[in-house]
Write a protein that holds these residues in place. Structure first.
Motif, PDB file in Angstrom:
ATOM      1  N   ALA A 134      -5.837   9.941   4.882  1.00  0.00           N
ATOM      2  CA  ALA A 134      -5.244  10.319   3.602  1.00  0.00           C
ATOM      3  C   ALA A 134      -5.596   9.269   2.753  1.00  0.00           C
ATOM      4  N   VAL A 135      -5.537   8.093   3.031  1.00  0.00           N
ATOM      5  CA  VAL A 135      -5.793   6.902   1.983  1.00  0.00           C
ATOM      6  C   VAL A 135      -7.199   7.215   1.763  1.00  0.00           C
ATOM      7  N   ARG A 136      -8.039   7.369   2.718  1.00  0.00           N
ATOM      8  CA  ARG A 136      -9.565   7.177   2.419  1.00  0.00           C
ATOM      9  C   ARG A 136      -9.875   8.376   1.515  1.00  0.00           C
ATOM     10  N   LEU A 137      -9.303   9.583   1.872  1.00  0.00           N
ATOM     11  CA  LEU A 137      -9.765  10.866   1.118  1.00  0.00           C
ATOM     12  C   LEU A 137      -9.186  10.722  -0.324  1.00  0.00           C
ATOM     13  N   VAL A 138      -8.214   9.951  -0.466  1.00  0.00           N
ATOM     14  CA  VAL A 138      -7.560  10.023  -2.171  1.00  0.00           C
ATOM     15  C   VAL A 138      -8.330   8.611  -2.829  1.00  0.00           C
ATOM     16  N   VAL A 139      -8.894   7.626  -2.224  1.00  0.00           N
ATOM     17  CA  VAL A 139      -9.416   6.560  -2.598  1.00  0.00           C
ATOM     18  C   VAL A 139     -10.988   7.150  -2.877  1.00  0.00           C
ATOM     19  N   ASP A 140     -11.295   7.718  -2.221  1.00  0.00           N
ATOM     20  CA  ASP A 140     -12.860   8.256  -2.497  1.00  0.00           C
ATOM     21  C   ASP A 140     -12.724   9.367  -3.677  1.00  0.00           C
ATOM     22  N   TYR A 141     -11.689  10.158  -3.777  1.00  0.00           N
ATOM     23  CA  TYR A 141     -11.394  10.957  -4.906  1.00  0.00           C
ATOM     24  C   TYR A 141     -11.281  10.181  -6.119  1.00  0.00           C
ATOM     25  N   ALA A 142     -10.517   9.037  -6.023  1.00  0.00           N
ATOM     26  CA  ALA A 142     -10.228   8.242  -7.364  1.00  0.00           C
ATOM     27  C   ALA A 142     -11.527   7.520  -7.796  1.00  0.00           C
ATOM     28  N   PHE A 143     -12.253   7.210  -6.861  1.00  0.00           N
ATOM     29  CA  PHE A 143     -13.573   6.446  -7.252  1.00  0.00           C
ATOM     30  C   PHE A 143     -14.692   7.404  -7.884  1.00  0.00           C
ATOM     31  N   HIS A 144     -14.693   8.595  -7.042  1.00  0.00           N
ATOM     32  CA  HIS A 144     -16.134   9.249  -7.338  1.00  0.00           C
ATOM     33  C   HIS A 144     -15.527  10.727  -8.583  1.00  0.00           C
ATOM     34  N   GLU A 145     -14.330  11.165  -8.649  1.00  0.00           N
ATOM     35  CA  GLU A 145     -13.901  12.167  -9.360  1.00  0.00           C
ATOM     36  C   GLU A 145     -13.317  11.274 -10.696  1.00  0.00           C
ATOM     37  N   LEU A 146     -12.324  10.662 -10.147  1.00  0.00           N
ATOM     38  CA  LEU A 146     -11.537  10.064 -11.416  1.00  0.00           C
ATOM     39  C   LEU A 146     -12.106   8.835 -12.032  1.00  0.00           C
ATOM     40  N   LYS A 147     -13.182   8.331 -11.325  1.00  0.00           N
ATOM     41  CA  LYS A 147     -13.978   7.251 -11.957  1.00  0.00           C
ATOM     42  C   LYS A 147     -13.163   5.906 -12.033  1.00  0.00           C
ATOM     43  N   LEU A 148     -12.322   5.799 -11.202  1.00  0.00           N
ATOM     44  CA  LEU A 148     -11.405   4.314 -11.413  1.00  0.00           C
ATOM     45  C   LEU A 148     -12.229   3.257 -10.766  1.00  0.00           C
ATOM     46  N   HIS A 149     -11.948   2.048 -11.092  1.00  0.00           N
ATOM     47  CA  HIS A 149     -12.637   0.967 -10.773  1.00  0.00           C
ATOM     48  C   HIS A 149     -12.049   0.060  -9.576  1.00  0.00           C
ATOM     49  N   ARG A 150     -10.647   0.085  -9.565  1.00  0.00           N
ATOM     50  CA  ARG A 150      -9.884  -0.491  -8.708  1.00  0.00           C
ATOM     51  C   ARG A 150      -8.590  -0.038  -8.406  1.00  0.00           C
ATOM     52  N   ILE A 151      -8.091  -0.011  -7.043  1.00  0.00           N
ATOM     53  CA  ILE A 151      -6.953   0.656  -6.485  1.00  0.00           C
ATOM     54  C   ILE A 151      -6.111  -0.528  -5.895  1.00  0.00           C
ATOM     55  N   GLU A 152      -4.911  -0.485  -6.201  1.00  0.00           N
ATOM     56  CA  GLU A 152      -3.985  -1.774  -5.799  1.00  0.00           C
ATOM     57  C   GLU A 152      -2.569  -1.065  -5.214  1.00  0.00           C
ATOM     58  N   ALA A 153      -2.281  -1.758  -3.979  1.00  0.00           N
ATOM     59  CA  ALA A 153      -0.981  -1.525  -3.410  1.00  0.00           C
ATOM     60  C   ALA A 153      -0.463  -2.686  -3.123  1.00  0.00           C
ATOM     61  N   GLY A 154       1.001  -2.495  -3.079  1.00  0.00           N
ATOM     62  CA  GLY A 154       1.916  -3.674  -2.871  1.00  0.00           C
ATOM     63  C   GLY A 154       2.656  -3.316  -1.542  1.00  0.00           C
ATOM     64  N   VAL A 155       2.794  -4.092  -0.409  1.00  0.00           N
ATOM     65  CA  VAL A 155       3.361  -3.721   0.640  1.00  0.00           C
ATOM     66  C   VAL A 155       4.345  -4.788   1.182  1.00  0.00           C
ATOM     67  N   MET A 156       5.557  -4.378   1.597  1.00  0.00           N
ATOM     68  CA  MET A 156       6.395  -5.685   2.172  1.00  0.00           C
ATOM     69  C   MET A 156       5.700  -6.429   3.234  1.00  0.00           C
ATOM     70  N   PRO A 157       5.730  -7.645   3.323  1.00  0.00           N
ATOM     71  CA  PRO A 157       4.792  -8.226   4.461  1.00  0.00           C
ATOM     72  C   PRO A 157       5.707  -7.924   5.834  1.00  0.00           C
ATOM     73  N   ARG A 158       6.557  -7.489   6.002  1.00  0.00           N
ATOM     74  CA  ARG A 158       7.144  -6.869   7.389  1.00  0.00           C
ATOM     75  C   ARG A 158       6.654  -5.482   7.792  1.00  0.00           C
ATOM     76  N   ASN A 159       6.099  -4.864   6.534  1.00  0.00           N
ATOM     77  CA  ASN A 159       5.753  -3.552   7.096  1.00  0.00           C
ATOM     78  C   ASN A 159       4.213  -3.542   7.626  1.00  0.00           C
ATOM     79  N   LEU A 160       4.110  -4.027   8.784  1.00  0.00           N
ATOM     80  CA  LEU A 160       2.744  -4.138   9.493  1.00  0.00           C
ATOM     81  C   LEU A 160       1.898  -2.942   9.455  1.00  0.00           C
ATOM     82  N   GLY A 161       2.484  -1.905   9.747  1.00  0.00           N
ATOM     83  CA  GLY A 161       1.761  -0.878  10.037  1.00  0.00           C
ATOM     84  C   GLY A 161       1.115  -0.139   8.703  1.00  0.00           C
ATOM     85  N   SER A 162       1.842  -0.370   7.326  1.00  0.00           N
ATOM     86  CA  SER A 162       1.295   0.073   6.223  1.00  0.00           C
ATOM     87  C   SER A 162       0.202  -1.047   5.697  1.00  0.00           C
TER      88      SER A 162
END
Length: 181
Positions: free
Chosen positions: A113-141
């Motif tokens: 799902a993240v790959r699909l949305v990132v691809d959309y963000a870069f190719h359709e929305l023409k974004l340059h950068r996408i950032e995420a913040g994850v609590m260090p204990r959330n290893l799965g994320s």
């Protein structure tokens, strides 16, 4: 609609309110480990309808994009993935956030799902950068983001208030490969 192998993502619609409420309610304890305190109406159908209506308005303004994650086999809503805090102009950036039904964790669904949305963000929305913040204990994320091509950039100390506590967040980001020339 963005189609993957096992799932598809599409913008949430008001008709998804009841199913989204079910997803949120069934996973409440799991999701609340990593999310901010919710308003009283969050766990009501009317609250979900209101929220989705607001999401649609923000999508129309190119401010936020909130997608439902649905199983390709039976069209069940099993999660959400969102692009938010979109900044245009010289930055062309956004944050990404997501939730997935606990029963579907560890199967590669969120990475897809993240790959699909990132691809959309870069190719359709023409974004340059996408950032995420994850609590260090959330290893799965963190694994989801790294498998989707994000790179660790550092720790944002006491960055987000989660359940009344200011939590550190690992900052990860991905750049549009079309911009790296």
């Amino acid at each position: 609609m963005l189609k993957g192998k096992t799932i598809y993502v599409r913008p949430l619609e008001v008709t998804d309110a009841e199913e989204n409420l079910g997803l949120q309610s069934e996973n409440r304890d799991f999701f609340e480990q990593f999310s901010m305190i919710r308003a009283d109406d969050y766990y009501t159908v009317e609250g979900q309808r209101k929220r989705i209506t607001e999401y649609q308005e923000r999508l129309e303004k190119d401010e936020e994009y909130h997608f439902g994650i649905f199983t390709a086999s039976d069209d069940r809503l099993i999660g959400t993935v969102s692009l938010f805090q979109i900044i245009r102009g010289a930055l062309q950036t956004a944050f990404i956030g997501y939730f997935l039904d606990k029963a579907h964790n560890g199967k590669g669904i969120m990475t897809e799902a993240v790959r699909l949305v990132v691809d959309y963000a870069f190719h359709e929305l023409k974004l340059h950068r996408i950032e995420a913040g994850v609590m260090p204990r959330n290893l799965g994320s963190m694994r989801v983001l790294e498998k989707a091509g994000f790179h660790k950039e550092g720790i944002a100390r006491k960055n987000v208030k989660i359940n009344g506590v200011w939590e550190d967040h690992q900052v990860l980001a991905i750049l549009n490969p079309d911009d790296e020339q």
